[in-house]
Structures are given as structure tokens and as C-alpha cells.
Design a protein around this motif. Structure first.
Motif, short mmCIF file in Angstrom:
data_model
loop_
_atom_site.label_atom_id
_atom_site.label_comp_id
_atom_site.label_asym_id
_atom_site.label_seq_id
_atom_site.Cartn_x
_atom_site.Cartn_y
_atom_site.Cartn_z
N ARG A 98 0.82 -1.28 -0.05
CA ARG A 98 0.06 0.03 -0.12
C ARG A 98 0.86 1.29 0.03
NH1 ARG A 98 -3.49 3.16 -1.48
NH2 ARG A 98 -5.10 3.77 -0.21
N ARG A 99 0.70 1.97 -1.07
CA ARG A 99 1.52 3.03 -1.13
C ARG A 99 0.75 4.32 -1.90
NH1 ARG A 99 7.14 2.63 -0.47
NH2 ARG A 99 7.45 4.74 -1.79
N ASP A 100 1.02 5.55 -1.79
CA ASP A 100 0.54 6.74 -2.58
C ASP A 100 0.90 6.70 -3.94
OD1 ASP A 100 2.80 7.58 -1.86
OD2 ASP A 100 2.13 9.48 -1.31
N ARG A 101 2.04 6.10 -4.26
CA ARG A 101 2.50 6.00 -5.70
C ARG A 101 3.84 5.19 -5.56
NH1 ARG A 101 7.03 9.44 -6.12
NH2 ARG A 101 7.30 10.86 -4.37
N PRO A 102 3.99 4.55 -6.67
CA PRO A 102 5.36 3.41 -6.75
C PRO A 102 6.44 4.18 -6.41
CG PRO A 102 3.76 3.08 -8.55
CD PRO A 102 3.27 4.29 -7.96
N ASP A 103 7.45 3.45 -5.55
CA ASP A 103 8.70 4.15 -5.20
C ASP A 103 9.48 4.23 -6.60
OD1 ASP A 103 10.82 4.45 -3.11
OD2 ASP A 103 11.93 3.17 -4.34
N PRO A 104 9.86 5.30 -6.97
CA PRO A 104 10.80 5.61 -7.87
C PRO A 104 12.12 4.68 -8.29
CG PRO A 104 11.03 7.50 -6.66
CD PRO A 104 9.98 6.81 -6.07
N ALA A 105 12.49 4.50 -7.32
CA ALA A 105 14.01 3.58 -7.49
C ALA A 105 13.62 2.22 -7.44
CB ALA A 105 14.60 3.68 -6.04
N THR A 106 12.85 1.66 -6.46
CA THR A 106 12.63 0.18 -6.36
C THR A 106 11.05 -0.44 -6.28
OG1 THR A 106 12.55 0.44 -3.67
CG2 THR A 106 14.64 -0.18 -4.91
N TYR A 107 10.10 0.64 -6.75
CA TYR A 107 8.74 0.09 -6.89
C TYR A 107 8.10 0.04 -5.79
CZ TYR A 107 4.60 -1.84 -9.00
OH TYR A 107 3.54 -2.43 -9.32
N ILE A 108 8.64 -0.86 -5.03
CA ILE A 108 7.83 -1.08 -3.62
C ILE A 108 8.55 -0.42 -2.17
CG2 ILE A 108 6.54 -2.98 -4.42
CD1 ILE A 108 8.83 -4.76 -2.73
N GLY A 109 9.58 0.31 -2.60
CA GLY A 109 10.44 0.88 -1.35
C GLY A 109 11.42 -0.05 -1.05
N SER A 110 12.72 0.68 -0.33
CA SER A 110 13.66 0.06 0.06
C SER A 110 13.73 -1.33 1.04
CB SER A 110 14.98 0.90 0.17
OG SER A 110 16.13 0.19 0.64
N GLY A 111 12.82 -0.83 1.89
CA GLY A 111 12.67 -1.73 3.29
C GLY A 111 11.74 -2.99 2.72
N LYS A 112 10.72 -2.75 2.13
CA LYS A 112 10.15 -3.80 1.27
C LYS A 112 10.76 -4.52 0.42
CE LYS A 112 6.97 -2.15 4.02
NZ LYS A 112 6.90 -2.79 5.40
N VAL A 113 11.74 -4.32 -0.14
CA VAL A 113 12.64 -5.09 -1.13
C VAL A 113 13.08 -6.22 -0.15
CG1 VAL A 113 14.29 -5.13 -2.65
CG2 VAL A 113 12.83 -3.37 -2.80
N ASN A 114 13.58 -5.98 0.97
CA ASN A 114 14.12 -6.72 1.83
C ASN A 114 13.18 -7.94 2.27
OD1 ASN A 114 16.54 -5.38 1.82
ND2 ASN A 114 16.41 -4.23 3.51
N GLU A 115 12.15 -7.47 2.63
CA GLU A 115 10.97 -8.41 2.98
C GLU A 115 10.67 -9.32 1.91
OE1 GLU A 115 7.50 -6.85 5.09
OE2 GLU A 115 8.74 -4.99 5.66
N LEU A 116 10.41 -8.75 0.63
CA LEU A 116 10.27 -9.56 -0.59
C LEU A 116 11.52 -10.41 -0.98
CD1 LEU A 116 8.59 -10.24 -3.05
CD2 LEU A 116 9.80 -8.13 -4.07
N SER A 117 12.72 -10.12 -0.59
CA SER A 117 13.89 -11.00 -0.77
C SER A 117 13.94 -12.26 0.07
CB SER A 117 15.08 -10.20 -0.43
OG SER A 117 16.18 -10.92 -0.84
N ASP A 118 13.23 -11.96 1.32
CA ASP A 118 13.30 -13.02 2.04
C ASP A 118 12.07 -14.05 1.85
OD1 ASP A 118 15.29 -12.21 3.96
OD2 ASP A 118 13.71 -11.12 5.31
N ILE A 119 10.85 -13.76 1.35
CA ILE A 119 9.99 -14.55 0.80
C ILE A 119 10.48 -15.16 -0.54
CG2 ILE A 119 7.66 -14.19 -0.37
CD1 ILE A 119 7.03 -11.94 1.39
N VAL A 120 11.13 -14.59 -1.46
CA VAL A 120 11.69 -15.45 -2.49
C VAL A 120 12.70 -16.37 -2.22
CG1 VAL A 120 13.33 -14.99 -4.62
CG2 VAL A 120 11.48 -13.21 -4.27
N LEU A 121 13.48 -16.28 -1.02
CA LEU A 121 14.35 -17.06 -0.79
C LEU A 121 13.57 -18.19 -0.05
CD1 LEU A 121 17.40 -15.22 0.90
CD2 LEU A 121 17.36 -16.45 -1.28
#
Length: 481
Positions: A98-121
Motif C-alpha cells: 500500500r503506497r500513494d505512488r510506486p517508489d521511483p527507485a525500487t517500485y515497492i520501497g527499499s525496506g519492502k525489497v528486503n522483505e520480498l527478498s526473504d519471501i523469494v528465498l
């Protein structure tokens, strides 16, 4: 914030409260990376050998919810899961940020990329599919941090189109769209792949600062892609000329045309088969039809017309595809009547209607706003309950409700098509000699007979005909109204 939306009734989904505005996003929504349950297509009933033979790509889906209701955001990700399955992937998990707009750098935000990485693993996924179009920078950042392949919704749809294209024109259109998408996303290895030395690097006349690496491998690839795009456009234009010639013959013969358009998998090909017995491919899959198919049909009163099945639309249809399939989509703009097919069994049919009308409006703007009249046809009525049927009748007044599978409502559809087709406008009184019986036959096929009388010298007819047939009847004209 886990939400099980599979058990919700359609009316509950549509009455869900609207999402808060940008400035009113609740804190828990902003920080939550919500897991969407029920998207997994993991196979549990095959042996290990069979599973290895399938070699399905394992994917995790991720979307950004910026507007609309939570139900709508989950429905969008559910559709992405169907797209992934159609492309030959196995969906392991799905998440919405949930965001007001996609993060321009990583689409979902830097912190959420780490969570997504854990799910991928943890899931063992080898691909992440984002429910939106990623910029080249977002794509590079996500792949660098997740260490797996990342694609977006546009690339996924282009891949499905590439799998389903059959005709020469369809393959050329898909390849053009893929190259247009790929061009700004090329990545190279910098100066280490230089193809030539620039600035007279081997001589002494270049001067300090004028000796450089010349054209890099990346620049060479871009140049080759631009050349290929130019070649494909010429090929498509040539194939489009053939299509225009066939269309011109139908226009010259005053044969009205009907185009079937609608959301992907709404049952357009099934409807074409039910009306004309065409026998075209019917498959419960997204984008099963990419190549336009035209068949001959007749109204209950005997008027001949053509019926064309066109490529299906989808929410956020890539603009590259709209551009590449221009000649095919022109079949819709050039038709005398547009039959807009809606999947009545879809939980949110109004989404389908709006998505299709957005693409049609884009085609209309390109064609100076000229579009044929629209007849909405709600298909798959055999798969919906009475409550949903009543809601659809209220939502889409004037629509025809049919089932291409059972045949229900097809007679009413044929009658409505006959009412909306253009009618001959020129009224004539003619005396056709008995030796010219082929003209009488054509009047019955392509025109409208108001009165007929058999006389000593021939057949006396009062008719309404199209201009081309009127020219052939003028020699036998007794009176023109």
C-alpha cells in the motif's frame, strides 16, 4: 493485514468502501506488505519425474495499491496470476504494498525489497513479476537486490502474445512490440565491449582528449534494434495493405461488417462460432486469439454481413501492443457495428467494460473520433446466478444477454444485429428482364425488396439498395423516388 477475498460475494466486493485519498492513508496500510492468499498454483498431484519434466518457472507476484478499493487491488493481482499461468509459470505467492505512488527507485520501497527478498528465498522462486510497468532503473535495482529475474506486467503480456501469435502479421506485430519495449531497457558492460577505436586512437593526429572507445556493444545493439523496428514496420504496412484491399472489396460490394471486441477470455471466439459455425480456436486462456478472423453471416431476413473476431483487451494493455496491432485494431474502427462482449461471470465486469472502452477511445482518437455504434453483449449467462444477472441488467441497460455455450439469447442477438446494421438508402422502381435473374437474386441478398410483381416483360420491383447496386439497376429503372 491478511485478507481472504475468495469467499466474498460479488455484491460485497462491489460495495467495499473506497480507499482513502493520498493524504489519508492509514499508517498500517502504508507499512504493510500484504500477502494475497489463494494465488498459489503449486502442483501437488504429480510425481517428481513428471514435475521435473514440466519445468515450470516459479514466480512471486508483487503489486502496488495506489487507488481504488482493496478488493480491486486483489482482483488485479489475481488477474496477474492468471496471466502468469497462461505464460507457463507456477505462482507461489502474491503480495500487495500500500503506497500513494510506486517508489521511483525500487517500485515497492527499499525496506519492502528486503522483505520480498526473504519471501523469494523461502519459497525458492526464480522470478518476480510486478503488477505494473517498471522503469529501466527500477528493473535494474530490483534484480540487483533480489538476485532473481524480475519482469513487469508489460513484459509478461508481450511474452503471452509471442507464444500465441500464429500468422505472419501477428508474429511481426508482436516482435515489433517486444523490440519497442526492449530498446530503452538494454543494458551493456560499458567500454569493455567497444567495437572500434574512435578519435584516431592509433594515429597521432587525433590529439589529447579526442581518442575514445568508439561504438560500444550496447550502442551496436540499439542500432540493430532500431533497424529491425524500421523493417518490421514496413512489413506490417505491406500486410496491412493486403488487409485494406480485402476490406475495400467488402465495402465495394456493400457488405456490412460487424467487429467483435471485448476483454480477453470473454468468449468472443465462442460467440463467433455460435453465430457463424466458423470453427475457430476456443480455449479457456487469456489471449488465445491474436489473429483477426472474418466470417460470413446472415441476418434472419437474409441480409449478408461479415463478422470479425479481434484480439482481446486487458487492463493496462501495453501501449506498444496498441501501436503494433494498429492494422488489426482498425478492423474495429472500420466496422459498421461493434459487438462489445463482456464476461458476465467475472466478479468485476465493469472493470472489463471500462478497460475495453479506454482502448476503443484511444483508437477513436487516432481515427479522428469516428467509431461505429456499440452493442454490449453479456456472455456466459449460464455461469452466473440470478442476483448477479439482475445487477448486470441494471449496470448495462440495453445489453443483450447470451450464452455462447448453451445458445441462450443468440436469436435475440441476431435480431439486434439486424436492427443496427446499416440499411440500403436508395429507393427505386425497376423492371428487371427475366434474363437478368442474377440481379433480382442480388437485390434479395444485398438490398431490401419492398414490393414485387411478375409482369409480361419481367419482374417489377420496388427496392431499397446500396449505391453500387443502384448503378447496375439504373438501366432498368422505371421511376426513382
Amino acid at each position: 493485514m491478511t485478507r481472504d477475498f475468495s469467499s466474498l460475494e460479488p455484491e460485497d466486493r462491489l460495495d467495499a468502501p473506497l480507499a482513502p485519498s493520498t493524504g489519508e492513508l492509514e499508517l498500517e496500510d502504508r507499512v504493510a506488505l500484504r500477502r494475497i492468499h489463494g494465488l498459489s498454483t503449486e502442483l501437488t498431484d504429480v510425481t517428481e519425474v513428471e514435475y521435473r519434466q514440466l519445468r515450470l518457472e516459479k514466480v512471486v507476484l508483487v503489486g502496488v495499491w495506489t487507488e481504488g478499493t482493496a478488493i480491486e487491488s486483489e482482483a488485479s493481482l489475481t488477474e496477474l496470476a492468471r496471466l502468469a499461468e497462461t505464460a507457463g509459470s507456477q505462482v507461489l505467492d502474491g503480495l500487495v504494498q500500500r503506497r500513494d505512488r510506486p517508489d521511483p527507485a525500487t517500485y515497492i520501497g527499499s525496506g519492502k525489497v528486503n522483505e520480498l527478498s526473504d519471501i523469494v528465498l523461502s519459497t525458492g522462486a526464480d522470478t518476480v513479476i510486478c503488477d505494473g510497468e517498471l522503469s529501466p532503473g527500477q528493473l535494474q535495482q530490483l534484480e540487483a537486490r533480489l538476485k532473481v529475474k524480475v519482469i513487469d506486467r508489460t513484459a509478461l503480456i508481450l511474452d503471452i502474445f509471442a507464444q500465441h501469435a500464429r500468422s505472419k502479421e501477428g508474429k511481426a506485430q508482436v516482435e515489433l512490440a517486444q523490440l519497442q519495449y526492449l530498446l530503452p531497457r538494454l543494458r551493456g558492460w560499458g567500454q569493455t565491449l567497444s567495437r572500434q577505436a574512435g578519435g584516431r586512437a592509433g594515429g597521432g593526429n587525433g590529439g589529447v582528449g579526442l581518442r575514445g572507445p568508439g561504438e560500444t556493444k550496447l550502442e551496436t545493439d540499439r542500432r540493430r534494434i532500431r533497424a529491425k523496428i524500421s523493417k518490421l514496420r514496413k512489413e506490417i504496412a505491406a500486410l496491412g495493405a493486403v488487409r485494406d484491399t480485402k476490406r475495400g472489396r467488402r465495402v465495394a460490394n456493400a457488405v456490412p461488417s460487424v467487429a467483435i471486441a471485448g476483454y480477453t477470455n470473454a468468449g468472443k471466439s465462442s460467440l463467433l462460432n455460435a453465430i457463424t459455425g466458423a470453427g475457430v480456436l476456443v480455449e479457456d486462456a487469456l489471449f488465445a486469439t491474436l489473429d483477426a478472423t472474418t466470417r460470413r453471416s446472415e441476418t434472419p431476413c437474409g441480409q449478408v454481413y461479415t463478422l470479425t473476431d479481434t484480439v482481446g483487451f486487458v487492463r493496462h494493455l501495453p501501449h506498444q501492443l496498441v501501436e503494433a496491432f494498429r492494422s488489426t485494431l482498425d478492423e474495429v474502427a472500420d466496422a459498421d457495428l461493434l459487438v462489445h462482449v463482456v464476461d458476465g461471470a467475472d466478479p468485476l465486469p465493469e472493470w472489463q467494460v471500462n478497460a475495453v472502452r479506454e482502448v476503443l477511445a484511444d483508437i477513436g482518437r487516432r481515427r479522428s473520433g469516428v467509431m461505429p455504434p456499440e452493442l454490449v453483449v453479456v456472455n456466459k449467462t449460464d455461469a452466473i446466478d440470478e442476483v448477479a444477472l439482475v445487477r448486470l441488467r441494471h449496470l448495462l441497460p440495453g445489453a443483450v444477454f447470451v450464452s455462447a455455450r448453451s445458445g441462450a439469447g443468440l436469436d435475440e442477438l441476431r435480431e439486434r444485429i439486424a436492427e443496427l446494421l446499416p440499411k440500403p438508402q436508395r429507393e427505386m422502381d425497376v423492371l428487371v428482364p427475366y434474363a437478368r435473374g442474377e440481379l433480382v437474386s442480388r437485390v434479395y441478398t444485398d438490398g431490401e425488396v419492398l414490393a414485387e410483381e411478375h409482369t409480361e416483360h419481367g419482374t417489377q420491383l420496388k427496392v431499397k439498395v446500396y449505391p453500387d447496386l443502384a448503378g447496375q439497376l439504373e438501366a432498368f429503372q422505371s421511376n426513382t423516388v
